[in-house]
Design a protein around this motif. Structure first.
Motif, short mmCIF file in Angstrom:
data_model
loop_
_atom_site.label_atom_id
_atom_site.label_comp_id
_atom_site.label_asym_id
_atom_site.label_seq_id
_atom_site.Cartn_x
_atom_site.Cartn_y
_atom_site.Cartn_z
N GLU A 51 -47.00 105.81 3.45
CA GLU A 51 -46.82 104.51 2.89
C GLU A 51 -45.63 104.07 1.96
O GLU A 51 -45.62 104.92 0.99
N GLY A 55 -45.74 100.38 5.38
CA GLY A 55 -46.80 101.05 6.07
C GLY A 55 -46.35 102.45 6.64
O GLY A 55 -45.17 102.81 6.50
N PRO A 56 -47.29 103.10 6.56
CA PRO A 56 -46.97 104.61 7.10
C PRO A 56 -46.46 104.86 8.52
O PRO A 56 -46.52 103.62 9.49
#
Length: 72
Positions: A51, A55-56
């Motif tokens: 992250e 976002g990952p």
């Protein structure tokens, strides 16, 4: 990666049903199987991105030839 579910299962040394159920969202593999899948993908050049506000994610590591490794 262009791997079949069977190729991922073999590369991770997990059961085919483990991969099928995980991909279908029917179950989350036990921790040891999940780690084995991640290690197999990382060994093939997948980079998991933590992250970072966006976002990952994932990306593929480039090789000298610009291609990605196939499963063993």
């Amino acid at each position: 990666m262009d791997w079949s579910q069977a190729a991922l299962a073999e590369a991770a040394s997990v059961g085919l049903s483990t991969v099928r159920n995980f991909e279908a969202g029917r179950s989350v593999p036990m921790q040891n199987n999940l780690l084995a899948i991640a290690r197999a993908l990382e060994a093939a050049g997948v980079i998991f991105i933590k992250e970072n506000g966006e976002g990952p994610g994932v990306r593929l590591r480039k090789t000298d030839a610009g291609e990605h490794r196939s499963p063993a």
